[in-house]
Design a protein around this motif. Structure first.
Motif, short mmCIF file in Angstrom:
data_model
loop_
_atom_site.label_atom_id
_atom_site.label_comp_id
_atom_site.label_asym_id
_atom_site.label_seq_id
_atom_site.Cartn_x
_atom_site.Cartn_y
_atom_site.Cartn_z
N MET A 862 0.81 -1.20 0.00
CA MET A 862 0.00 0.00 0.00
C MET A 862 0.85 1.26 0.00
O MET A 862 0.38 2.33 -0.40
N ALA A 863 2.08 1.16 0.40
CA ALA A 863 2.96 2.34 0.46
C ALA A 863 4.36 1.93 0.03
O ALA A 863 4.83 0.85 0.37
N ILE A 864 4.99 2.78 -0.75
CA ILE A 864 6.37 2.58 -1.19
C ILE A 864 7.14 3.85 -0.82
O ILE A 864 6.73 4.95 -1.17
N PRO A 865 8.24 3.72 -0.10
CA PRO A 865 9.01 4.93 0.28
C PRO A 865 9.44 5.70 -0.96
O PRO A 865 9.83 5.11 -1.97
N PRO A 866 9.34 7.03 -0.91
CA PRO A 866 9.75 7.83 -2.07
C PRO A 866 11.24 7.69 -2.33
O PRO A 866 12.03 7.50 -1.40
N PRO A 867 11.65 7.78 -3.60
CA PRO A 867 13.07 7.66 -3.91
C PRO A 867 13.85 8.88 -3.43
O PRO A 867 13.29 9.94 -3.14
N THR A 868 15.13 8.72 -3.35
CA THR A 868 16.01 9.83 -2.98
C THR A 868 16.02 10.85 -4.11
O THR A 868 15.73 10.52 -5.27
N PRO A 869 16.37 12.11 -3.80
CA PRO A 869 16.30 13.16 -4.83
C PRO A 869 17.11 12.84 -6.08
O PRO A 869 16.68 13.18 -7.19
N ASP A 870 18.27 12.20 -5.97
CA ASP A 870 19.09 11.97 -7.16
C ASP A 870 18.45 10.95 -8.10
O ASP A 870 18.87 10.83 -9.25
N LYS A 871 17.40 10.24 -7.65
CA LYS A 871 16.72 9.28 -8.51
C LYS A 871 15.69 9.94 -9.41
O LYS A 871 15.11 9.28 -10.29
N TYR A 872 15.45 11.23 -9.22
CA TYR A 872 14.42 11.91 -10.01
C TYR A 872 14.93 12.39 -11.36
O TYR A 872 14.14 12.65 -12.26
N LEU A 873 16.23 12.56 -11.51
CA LEU A 873 16.74 13.05 -12.79
C LEU A 873 16.38 12.14 -13.96
O LEU A 873 16.03 12.63 -15.03
N PRO A 874 16.46 10.81 -13.81
CA PRO A 874 16.04 9.96 -14.94
C PRO A 874 14.58 10.12 -15.32
O PRO A 874 14.18 9.68 -16.40
N ASN A 875 13.77 10.75 -14.45
CA ASN A 875 12.35 10.94 -14.78
C ASN A 875 12.13 12.02 -15.83
O ASN A 875 11.05 12.10 -16.40
N ILE A 876 13.16 12.87 -16.08
CA ILE A 876 13.02 13.86 -17.14
C ILE A 876 13.04 13.12 -18.47
O ILE A 876 14.00 12.42 -18.80
N VAL A 877 11.96 13.26 -19.22
CA VAL A 877 11.76 12.39 -20.38
C VAL A 877 12.84 12.60 -21.44
O VAL A 877 13.28 11.65 -22.10
N TRP A 878 13.34 13.84 -21.62
CA TRP A 878 14.31 14.07 -22.69
C TRP A 878 15.72 13.61 -22.31
O TRP A 878 16.62 13.66 -23.13
N MET A 879 15.91 13.15 -21.07
CA MET A 879 17.18 12.52 -20.72
C MET A 879 17.21 11.05 -21.11
O MET A 879 18.30 10.44 -21.15
N GLU A 880 16.04 10.47 -21.36
CA GLU A 880 15.91 9.10 -21.87
C GLU A 880 16.63 8.07 -21.00
O GLU A 880 17.01 7.01 -21.48
N ASN A 881 16.82 8.44 -19.73
CA ASN A 881 17.47 7.52 -18.79
C ASN A 881 18.88 7.11 -19.25
O ASN A 881 19.35 6.00 -18.97
N LYS A 882 19.55 8.01 -19.95
CA LYS A 882 20.92 7.74 -20.42
C LYS A 882 21.92 8.19 -19.36
O LYS A 882 21.85 9.31 -18.86
N ASP A 883 22.83 7.31 -19.05
CA ASP A 883 23.78 7.59 -17.97
C ASP A 883 24.64 8.80 -18.27
O ASP A 883 25.00 9.56 -17.35
N VAL A 884 24.99 9.01 -19.54
CA VAL A 884 25.87 10.14 -19.88
C VAL A 884 25.18 11.46 -19.56
O VAL A 884 25.77 12.36 -18.94
N LEU A 885 23.92 11.58 -20.00
CA LEU A 885 23.18 12.81 -19.73
C LEU A 885 22.93 12.98 -18.23
O LEU A 885 23.08 14.09 -17.69
N ILE A 886 22.59 11.90 -17.56
CA ILE A 886 22.28 11.99 -16.14
C ILE A 886 23.52 12.41 -15.34
O ILE A 886 23.44 13.30 -14.47
#
Length: 1143
Positions: A862-886
């Motif tokens: 019913m509950a999942i702890p929120p991720p740490t702030p540094d995990k939010y950068l991959p959520n930007i769609v135009w970064m495409e979850n690419k490690d280089v951009l992140i």
């Protein structure tokens, strides 16, 4: 069975069955060929309805006459009598149990529970008044004009049987002409109440001796209450059980049909077995089941099967009872029988008319519009049917004096049911048409015309598309267009001649805006309910949330001028505030053993020893054991007889327990000293000791002065206060209650978030169809503004809910994402299965695997702890979850914090960078979006207004302003405490240089797709415009059009071209095109007239995947370097809306 059991399971004293009529078998009975009768009745009924164009009354008449003829043959011929004899010796209550449960369930299933709920007290009063008036009127006529030798009890039972209104046929004729379900459900709800009451009454007769005086017994009244409330409660729990079974993912169509059919009878028999009314339970089950209680697309199949069975049952009932009447002696059919039948028919309708006169003031106070025209229609709704027929044989069974012609009861009721079914149904239909109740109002006609014009436009677009195909070049398109032209619906013209014929006439008075808004409001409510049901079937919305939203919509729909808002839904749900207050109270009372309060003074070994004792777990459990052990002495103390026998023992035990309580508190005070009273539970322990000491002193003084009455009374009161010694036990229970309250709060929060999200989606769906609801521009604008306002409020509520319970919302979103992905996989599996790529066995196995994963989501946390702030950068769609951009931007981001009311950025300021919201919510306030137009042109295109939007976790602010290097066009204000990542403008453009040209292009693509989804969702609904797919396969791309440059459009290769930013003109016609807009197919070449314009081009067919950069991406117009940074003020170059939130 006990004597007060009203069920049919009670054994009869006489095991030999009684024949209602007909002669007994004077030959050796061989039970065979009876199935021929059953098959013949069903076949004859089916052929009759088919040949007579589904005329129910003529089919029932043919079956009754055929049954009567068969009965007469059986009366005179042994061969026929041998065939029908199994029917004659069948107990009437067996037929009641075979046929009535399914018929009642089908009637109740067709009633909308929420409509009846809104007018429940009106329906109840109408049912009671209707039964009372009909009983008095018909009883008088039966006692006055009946010439048969019926006693008083027979007359009363016959009257009660005739008071039943058939819930199936009472409104069937109205449903065929489009009468609102609101009114038909009121009539059907009244008939179900009368049927339930009558079945309970006859059930009392079955369980008791046949004497009217039995109603004076108290246990009958208790049994009656048990039948009503107990049966309703059993029906409610059976409904929940049936919902679980019918919504099981692994059950197929056949299983669902068989289970639904069998569960109806199982519910009836189980409730009857426990001495309650199975009919009331089935009415409760039918009312509580709705379309969401079945698997998607299962409701239609199951209801059609049940209706088919009920229709076959009805034919069998009329055929069977026709045979029973025919088996009786014909000498009892006299001219008086015909006169008495006509008299009963007139009396039944007269009683119905009196009922309408009495209940009209009650119905006028309902939420629905009621007038004299509806009174006329309701006056003809007193149709009798199978309910009265199935109870007719019981009149003879329950009568005190047996008459010679029992089949006459059935004869009168069957003839009366056929007359009312034919004549009353026709008069209801005729009255509704004549009085204009089935006529479409002018606003509804306008809505229908708009819908038909929309369909006709789609047909014309399809024809134009087919004309381009080479294989269809020799088709006579003039004939196609002529045959495909639907015009205005001819059925409406035939049904409502006056209204439709004058629709296009010049003398027709134009309706006011208020009338059109009210009609449009009802259409919006229907669209919303359809949206809720579709979301539920797609797995986006939970069943409970969808049921609440539909119920709330139906509850607010009757309120004139009321558009349901999210606050109304919250009120309907009964907010969870009491749970939060309850949890806060428990948290305050929770016992916290804080070791920091315990200080060891010096090196005193005794105090150290005491300290170790009181901080140990064993010490705590010992105190709980002492409190539990005192339960038995307290019971003896409360029980007067036992107290008198054990006075000295109780006094000794009291001393012993007081010693233990005092010892516990003394040890704690030795260590804590004054800090002892900082803990509330310690204060309670001390109070218990004080009361105990006072109790001991009182007992001592009573021994010294036994004649003091006041002292004795005070001692008794103090003695009962010993019960507070059990309060410390709650120290164990409170943490459990806190966990339970926390779970319920999370469930409530998750449910409310799901409800709000479903409401937002319904508002968007309604906005897409609002143009078809009303063609008048003023009405369209008002509706759009109302829907947009309600949507903004709902989005704000979503943000607040997410801020309140981030872990719950994250879990819910994760669960919905998993469900969405698996649903996509199921659709792909179905496609591959239908094309033969996967065979049947493999498809079934893979389908089971996917359904198992969906079912496993029921146990999702019913509950999942929120991720740490540094995990939010991959959520930007135009970064495409690419490690280089992140990694590049991770080194350059700053974590910023804002309090409630802080301003993140102001309108008119130059952008400093972009903000990625991690937690919290911000509101965006801006004027009308310009999309690259200057202010003058913007005001020409649409009037100025203020927009308010809300952004929550995962949203990005400032992308468009940073791309254009222009002033920000909105003010962002924090609605809650907010945490965000900040990427400065310099770092962003450094990224453009490093990852040129793809990064800047991807940001433009993301913005273009967002604008297209927001403003043209209906047009691109069938397109798979996912960002990743557009980047990889170039299925849709962004093209740049500079000022005064021209671009040729190839509409064969380009399926849809959308101007998402800027301004352009048609090179041939010089027609102005402003963003956002779809470039028409007639435009082959456009020219940009603003500094920069952006086009989103969706290709007609998906091109082959290309690893190289797309032409749009390598275009020189897209490159931006630091040398070209030309900062422009708002007065030099008016820009577009920087961010429009999409869902």
């Amino acid at each position: 069975m006990p004597s007060n059991n009203f069920s049919f399971w009670a054994a009869k004293d006489d095991t030999k069955p009684d024949l209602l009529c007909g002669r007994p078998a004077d030959y050796f009975v061989v039970q065979k060929h009876f199935t021929i009768i059953i098959s013949a009745i069903i076949v004859l009924g089916g052929f009759s309805k088919m040949l007579l164009k589904n005329s129910e009354v003529f089919a029932l008449m043919i079956l009754s006459v055929s049954g009567f003829v068969t009965g007469q043959l059986a009366y005179h011929f042994v061969e026929v009598h041998q065939i029908v004899y199994p029917l004659l010796k069948t107990p009437s209550f067996s037929l009641y149990c075979y046929f009535l449960p399914l018929i009642v369930f089908v009637a109740a299933l067709d009633v909308d529970f929420y409509i009846v709920k809104n007018v429940l007290w009106q329906v109840l009063l109408t049912g009671v008044i209707s039964f009372g008036i009909a009983f008095v009127t018909i009883a008088y006529v039966v006692l006055k004009f009946n010439e048969d030798s019926w006693d008083l009890q027979c007359c009363l039972l016959f009257t009660i049987t005739l008071c039943i209104i058939d819930p199936l046929h009472s409104v069937n004729s109205l449903k065929t002409i489009g009468i609102s379900k609101m009114y038909t459900d009121i009539i059907r709800g009244e008939s179900l109440i009368i049927c339930s009451f009558t079945c309970i009454f006859f059930g009392i007769f079955r369980g008791h001796t046949t004497n009217v005086s039995m109603f004076r017994e108290l246990h009958v009244i208790i049994g009656l209450s048990f039948d009503i409330f107990g049966s309703a409660i059993c029906g409610y729990w059976c409904t929940r059980f049936i919902r679980i079974i019918l919504t099981d993912l692994f059950s197929n169509t056949l299983t669902n049909v068989v289970l639904c059919f069998s569960l109806v009878y199982m519910t009836f028999y189980l409730v009857e077995y426990f001495g309650m009314s199975g009919i009331v339970a089935l009415v409760t089950v039918g009312l509580n089941l709705d379309s969401l209680s079945f698997k998607p697309r299962m409701e239609f199949i199951i209801t059609k099967f049940l209706i088919m069975c009920s229709s076959a049952y009805e034919h069998l009932i009329y055929g069977f009872f026709g045979i029973v009447i025919g088996c009786g002696e014909i000498k009892y059919f006299r001219f008086h029988s015909l006169v008495f039948t006509v008299t009963l028919f007139v009396t039944v309708n007269f009683a119905r008319l009196l009922t309408v006169l009495f209940v009209s003031p009650i119905l006028m106070h309902s939420s629905y519009e009621y007038d004299w025209r509806w009174g006329v229609v309701i006056a003809w709704s007193g149709i009798r049917g199978v309910f009265s027929l199935l109870l007719a044989p019981d009149i003879y069974r329950f009568s005190e004096r047996k008459i010679e012609a029992p089949h006459m009861f059935i004869f009168y009721i069957q003839i009366l049911s056929i007359l009312t079914t034919g004549i009353n149904s026709h008069m209801m239909l005729r009255s509704a048409k004549t009085l204009g109740l089935c006529a479409l109002s002018l606003p509804r006609q306008m809505a229908v015309r708009n819908a038909i014009e929309h369909i006709q436009q789609n047909i014309q677009n399809a024809i134009n598309l087919f004309k381009t195909e080479k294989i269809l070049t020799n088709v006579n398109w003039n004939v196609v267009e002529e045959k495909a032209n639907i015009g205005y619906n001819p059925i409406l013209k035939q049904t409502h001649t006056v209204q439709v014929s004058s629709f296009h006439g010049p003398k027709e008075e134009s309706p006011t805006d208020e009338v059109l808004i009210e009609e449009a409001r009802l259409h919006v409510a229907i669209i919303q309910m359809s949206s809720f049901e579709k979301q539920c079937n797609d797995g986006v919305l939970g069943v409970e949330a969808a049921r609440i939203l539909i119920g709330a919509t139906k509850s607010y729909c009757p309120i004139h001028g009321k558009f349901m808002s999210i606050s109304d839904v919250s009120t309907y749900v009964r907010a969870r505030s009491w749970l939060i207050k309850f949890k806060n109270m428990l948290t305050y009372l929770e016992y916290h053993k804080e070791r920091i309060l315990f200080t060891v003074p010096g090196n005193n070994k005794f105090l150290i020893f005491v300290y170790r004792i009181i901080i140990s777990e064993e010490f705590e459990y010992a105190t709980y054991v002492v409190a539990v052990m005192y339960i038995f002495p307290m019971i003896i103390h409360i029980w007067p007889t036992a107290r008198e026998l054990n006075i000295s023992a109780l006094i000794s035990i009291n001393y012993y327990f007081m010693f233990l309580y005092t010892l516990e508190s003394t040890l704690k005070i030795m260590i804590l000293k004054k800090k002892y009273f900082l803990q509330n539970w310690n204060t309670l322990d001390f109070f218990i000791i004080v009361i105990g000491i006072v109790d001991i002193l009182c007992i001592y003084f009573v021994k010294l002065r036994p004649d003091s009455l006041i002292l004795i009374q005070f001692t008794v009161v103090i003695g009962y206060l010993r019960i507070i010694r059990f309060l410390p036990i709650f120290k164990i229970i409170i943490p459990i209650l806190i966990n339970i309250a926390d779970v319920q709060i999370k469930k409530s929060l998750s449910l409310m978030y799901s409800i709000t999200k479903g409401y937002v989606k319904s508002q968007e769906d309604a906005k897409l169809l609002v143009r078809q609801i009303s063609g008048r521009e003023s009405i369209y604008q008002k509706l759009y503004d109302i829907l947009e306002k309600n949507k903004r409020e709902a989005i704000k509520e979503l943000g607040l809910l997410e801020h309140e319970g981030r872990d719950v919302v994250i879990a819910l979103k994760t669960k919905q994402a998993i469900r969405h992905v698996i649903a996509k996989a199921l659709k792909n599996l179905t496609f591959l299965w239908s094309r033969g790529i996967i065979d049947k066995h493999e498809g079934i196995e893979m389908n089971k695997v996917l359904l198992t994963k969906i079912k496993a989501l029921n146990n999702f946390p019913m509950a999942i702890p929120p991720p740490t702030p540094d995990k939010y950068l991959p959520n930007i769609v135009w970064m495409e979850n690419k490690d280089v951009l992140i990694e590049f931007f991770k080194e350059r981001t700053q974590l910023t914090y804002f309090d409630y009311g802080d301003i993140i950025c102001r309108e008119g300021e130059m952008p400093q960078g972009i903000f990625l919201i991690i937690s919290g919510m911000a509101s965006l306030h801006s004027s009308s979006p310009t999309f690259g137009l200057d202010s003058n042109r913007g005001t020409d295109r649409q009037f100025k207004t203020m927009y308010t939007e809300y952004c929550t976790s995962g949203d990005v602010l400032g992308e468009l302003s940073c791309l254009l290097k222009r002033e920000i066009e909105y003010t962002a204000i924090c609605e809650t405490t907010l945490q965000a990542f900040f990427i400065s403008l310099e770092d962003l453009y450094e990224g453009f240089d490093v990852f040129w040209p793809s990064l800047e292009y991807k940001i433009w693509l993301k913005l273009a797709l967002g604008i297209a989804n927001q403003y043209f969702e209906q047009v691109i609904a069938g397109e798979d415009l996912k960002f990743q797919k557009c980047v990889v396969s170039n299925y849709a791309y962004v093209e740049t059009l500079s000022s005064y440059n021209e671009m040729t459009l190839n509409h064969v290769a380009m399926k849809i071209v959308i101007l998402v930013y800027g301004n352009a003109i048609n090179s041939k016609t010089e027609e102005s095109l402003v963003a956002p807009s779809i470039i028409p197919k007639s435009c082959d070449q456009i020219q940009g007239i603003s500094d920069v314009s952006k086009l989103l081009i969706i290709l007609a067919s998906e091109p082959v995947k290309n690893d190289t950069a797309t032409p749009a991406m390598v275009s020189g117009d897209l490159r931006t370097t630091k040398k070209d940074y030309n900062w422009k003020r708002k007065d030099e170059f008016e820009g577009g809306h920087p961010f429009r939130k999409t869902n």
